[in-house]
Design an enzyme around this catalytic site. Structure first.
Site, PDB file in Angstrom:
ATOM      1  N   HIS A 113       0.808  -1.215   0.000  1.00 32.53           N
ATOM      2  CA  HIS A 113       0.000   0.000   0.000  1.00 32.53           C
ATOM      3  C   HIS A 113       0.842   1.267   0.000  1.00 32.53           C
ATOM      4  O   HIS A 113       0.568   2.208  -0.728  1.00 32.53           O
ATOM      5  CB  HIS A 113      -0.894   0.016   1.247  1.00 32.53           C
ATOM      6  CG  HIS A 113      -2.146  -0.763   1.050  1.00 32.53           C
ATOM      7  ND1 HIS A 113      -2.743  -1.493   2.031  1.00 32.53           N
ATOM      8  CD2 HIS A 113      -2.917  -0.913  -0.044  1.00 32.53           C
ATOM      9  CE1 HIS A 113      -3.829  -2.073   1.558  1.00 32.53           C
ATOM     10  NE2 HIS A 113      -3.955  -1.734   0.301  1.00 32.53           N
ATOM     11  N   ASP A 166       6.087  -7.516 -28.239  1.00 34.68           N
ATOM     12  CA  ASP A 166       6.201  -8.939 -28.515  1.00 34.68           C
ATOM     13  C   ASP A 166       6.140  -9.219 -30.011  1.00 34.68           C
ATOM     14  O   ASP A 166       6.850 -10.090 -30.507  1.00 34.68           O
ATOM     15  CB  ASP A 166       5.095  -9.712 -27.785  1.00 34.68           C
ATOM     16  CG  ASP A 166       5.476  -9.946 -26.340  1.00 34.68           C
ATOM     17  OD1 ASP A 166       6.615 -10.400 -26.111  1.00 34.68           O
ATOM     18  OD2 ASP A 166       4.666  -9.667 -25.448  1.00 34.68           O
ATOM     19  N   CYS A 179      -0.469  -0.741 -28.411  1.00 31.96           N
ATOM     20  CA  CYS A 179      -0.159  -0.467 -27.000  1.00 31.96           C
ATOM     21  C   CYS A 179       1.283  -0.812 -26.637  1.00 31.96           C
ATOM     22  O   CYS A 179       1.659  -0.715 -25.475  1.00 31.96           O
ATOM     23  CB  CYS A 179      -1.128  -1.195 -26.073  1.00 31.96           C
ATOM     24  SG  CYS A 179      -1.021  -2.977 -26.178  1.00 31.96           S
ATOM     25  N   GLU A 191       0.081  -9.827 -30.986  1.00 28.78           N
ATOM     26  CA  GLU A 191       1.497  -9.722 -30.646  1.00 28.78           C
ATOM     27  C   GLU A 191       2.277 -10.954 -31.073  1.00 28.78           C
ATOM     28  O   GLU A 191       3.439 -11.127 -30.718  1.00 28.78           O
ATOM     29  CB  GLU A 191       1.700  -9.406 -29.160  1.00 28.78           C
ATOM     30  CG  GLU A 191       0.917 -10.237 -28.188  1.00 28.78           C
ATOM     31  CD  GLU A 191       1.068  -9.771 -26.738  1.00 28.78           C
ATOM     32  OE1 GLU A 191       1.869  -8.861 -26.455  1.00 28.78           O
ATOM     33  OE2 GLU A 191       0.381 -10.357 -25.875  1.00 28.78           O
TER      34      GLU A 191
HETATM   35  C1  PEP Z   1       3.571  -5.717 -26.049  1.00 27.43           C
HETATM   36  O1  PEP Z   1       4.007  -6.866 -26.139  1.00 27.43           O
HETATM   37  O2  PEP Z   1       3.752  -4.831 -26.899  1.00 27.43           O
HETATM   38  C2  PEP Z   1       2.764  -5.321 -24.865  1.00 27.43           C
HETATM   39  C3  PEP Z   1       2.177  -4.151 -24.795  1.00 27.43           C
HETATM   40  O3  PEP Z   1       2.714  -6.192 -23.836  1.00 27.43           O
HETATM   41  P1  PEP Z   1       3.907  -6.425 -22.773  1.00 27.43           P
HETATM   42  O4  PEP Z   1       4.970  -5.406 -23.059  1.00 27.43           O
HETATM   43  O5  PEP Z   1       3.282  -6.282 -21.445  1.00 27.43           O
HETATM   44  O6  PEP Z   1       4.312  -7.818 -23.115  1.00 27.43           O
HETATM   45 MG    MG Z   2       3.201  -8.395 -24.864  1.00 21.46          MG
END
Ligand code: PEP
Ligand code: MG
Length: 567
Positions: free
Chosen positions: A185, A451, A498, A427
């Protein structure tokens, strides 16, 4: 003297060590006990006073938008007036103890009982009960501590949320914890308040004495008790740079990422906990495009149960304030081992038991998480994001689990969100190449370019020697993104990015031209990505993409973009 722990909330702070109530019992020798009935009366008054103080602190925090801190303080206020704790203390008083001793004994007894239970959540509450006991003693004895001068680095093996919540604004410069990880926390609250924190300092913490000055670094996880003038000057420069960065962030918060010819790309944020969600909203995020749920599972011996997960996801959803929040199911394995869930050793963990594979192989684990997410969906718009999908069978199987969870929740009369959108992280090259068929089974795509790049280019993302090879600007990766957007278009679903690529201003024009509709990134990168989008037109972006797609290497693409898009 230099100590090394783990950085759990970024930033640098220079201040004096403050060790609240750690020198044994928080009980001054000067306490004069009264008769048993006077002691009973003092105890009730102290309980009412502490509860009122905690509720007041909760109100202040809530007004300042710190919902998570406010929730914790309110729970502690309830605990301060807990009839069971008070009755047990009253029995101790009747047996001849004074009120401070009685309350410590009662808290210890309740904490020991909690520690003996099977339920992880209840067991972890033992520390909270002991905190409440100490706070009640401080209230009883009027033992308000005198704080050292100047900015404070609050230091302790554990630090209670109320101590952090109650310290005067502007005095708290940093948090130093002997135990814990990023999920305790104190670390979460420090992050929520933008205060640097270092955890895991262990026994070395004892070398930090009250009043000593120290320089701490919440990024590197270090504490330096003998900083040179140059160290302090460098830290001050870093603090000024961070302040400027925050100002830039505020300036850009109200600006949308729209090209000069009027095409908008929506900026969402990546986050791990509610505190980050709140900061992202302040920075102008349109929602959370990726909540990495595995954060809740790290650094602990046991898995979080449904209740604990529900509370964490609900806090994130509430912090998003009505904006959408995509919660990714557990993505462990690969470079993210879990102490609480030992996986078999594998020669190539990135190509083995990871992410959705782990979840589908453990339906109990998966459904616990799905139920918690669905329940959190009753507090605001959520979606579920599946990591490392390779084909439609995994999405179909996940949907069946989701349907079963909805059915169970309905039967149990527990409120939850129906028809939660289901997204697929694209990914793996397989998912990108099969996007048009995968798109029929889900509601949106989110490209995990970190990934996707490692799998497309056979370049281990955790191997520093491969860092040069694993570049998402590689034309092969761009083509895979192109397949995904095309597949998403055929299925009529939106496509976002992302991975770290979303935070790179050089990549922004290419992603726009490829037809990506949303980006999800760390809010710190919002200003530079907005700037990159705002200064280009779609025909210019398309021309850059066409050239990049036809280049032979990532290095060629990077050089080309750098020459065309100078900082
Ligand atoms: C990615 O693989 O681009 C992703 C956003 O996931 P992580 O980096 O958490 O594997
Ligand atoms: Mg990933």
């Amino acid at each position: 003297m230099k100590l090394k722990g783990i950085g759990v909330s970024p930033g640098i702070a220079h201040g004096r060590i403050y060790r609240p109530g750690e020198s044994g019992e928080p009980r001054p020798e000067t306490y004069v006990p009264g008769t048993p009935s006077e002691e009973q009366a003092r105890l009730s008054a102290a309980s009412a006073e502490l509860a009122a103080r905690l509720n007041k602190a909760a109100d202040t925090r809530r007004r300042q938008g710190e919902t998570e801190t406010a929730d914790i303080l309110e729970v502690h206020a309830l605990m301060a007036a807990d009839p069971e704790l008070l009755q047990s203390a009253e029995r101790e008083i009747a047996a001849g103890h004074d009120a401070p001793a009685a309350v410590l004994a009662a808290a210890e007894e309740q904490a020991a009982r909690l520690e003996s239970l099977k339920d992880d959540y209840l067991r972890e509450r033992a520390a909270d009960v002991r905190d409440i006991g100490r706070s009640l003693v401080r209230t009883l004895t009027g033992g308000e501590e005198t704080l050292p001068e100047g900015p404070l680095l609050i230091t302790g093996q554990e630090i209670s949320p109320e101590l952090l919540g109650e310290l005067p604004a502007g005095r708290l410069a940093g948090v130093l914890l002997g135990g814990g990880s990023a999920t305790v926390h104190a670390a979460i609250l420090a992050k929520a308040r933008g205060i640097p924190a270092v955890a895991g300092l262990g026994a070395a913490l004892d070398q930090l004495k009250e009043g000593m000055t120290a320089l701490m670094d919440g990024n590197a996880g270090t504490v330096n008790t003998a900083p040179t003038a140059a160290d302090i000057a460098a830290a001050e420069t870093a603090v000024i740079a961070a302040r400027r960065e925050a100002e830039k962030q505020r300036e850009w918060a109200g600006v949308s990422a729209i090209t000069r010819d009027g095409v908008k790309i929506r900026l969402f944020a990546n986050a791990s906990v509610a505190a980050e969600v709140k900061a992202a909203m302040d920075a102008g995020a349109e929602g959370i495009g990726l909540l990495r749920s595995e954060f809740l599972f790290f650094g602990r011996d046991t898995l979080p149960d449904e209740e604990e997960q529900y509370r964490a996801y609900r806090a994130a959803v509430e912090a998003a304030g009505g904006k959408p929040c995509a919660i990714r199911t557990l993505d462990v394995g690969g470079d993210k081992p879990l102490k609480a869930l030992p996986l078999p050793r594998e020669e190539n963990p990135f190509l083995g038991q990871r992410a959705i594979r782990v979840s589908l192989a453990r339906p109990g684990l998966f459904r616990t998480q799905l139920r918690a997410i669905l329940r959190a969906g009753a507090a605001g718009p959520v979606s579920i994001l599946l990591p490392m999908v390779t084909d439609a069978s995994e999405v179909v199987a996940a949907r069946e689990h989701i349907a079963a969870c909805c059915h169970d929740l309905q039967r149990a009369g527990i409120s939850f969100a129906e028809n939660v959108p289901l997204g697929v992280m694209v990914e793996t090259p397989a998912a990108a190449l099969l996007a048009s068929s995968l798109g029929k089974h889900c509601d949106f795509f989110s490209l995990g370019t970190n990934d996707l790049t490692q799998y497309a280019l056979a370049a281990d993302r955790s191997n520093p020697a491969m860092a040069g090879l694993g570049d998402y600007l590689h034309p092969a990766v761009l083509r895979l993104i192109g397949f995904t957007v095309q597949g998403g278009g055929e299925a009529g679903i939106p496509v976002s990015v992302c991975g770290e690529m979303a935070a790179d201003p050089l990549a922004a024009p290419l992603l726009l031209a490829l037809g990506v509709s949303d980006l999800s990134l760390a809010p710190a990168a919002f200003p530079r990505v907005k700037r990159a989008v705002c200064r280009i037109t779609m025909p210019e972006a398309r021309a850059l993409l066409e050239s990049a797609m036809n280049m032979p290497t990532a290095a060629a693409v990077r050089d080309f973009l750098q020459s065309k898009l100078p900082e």
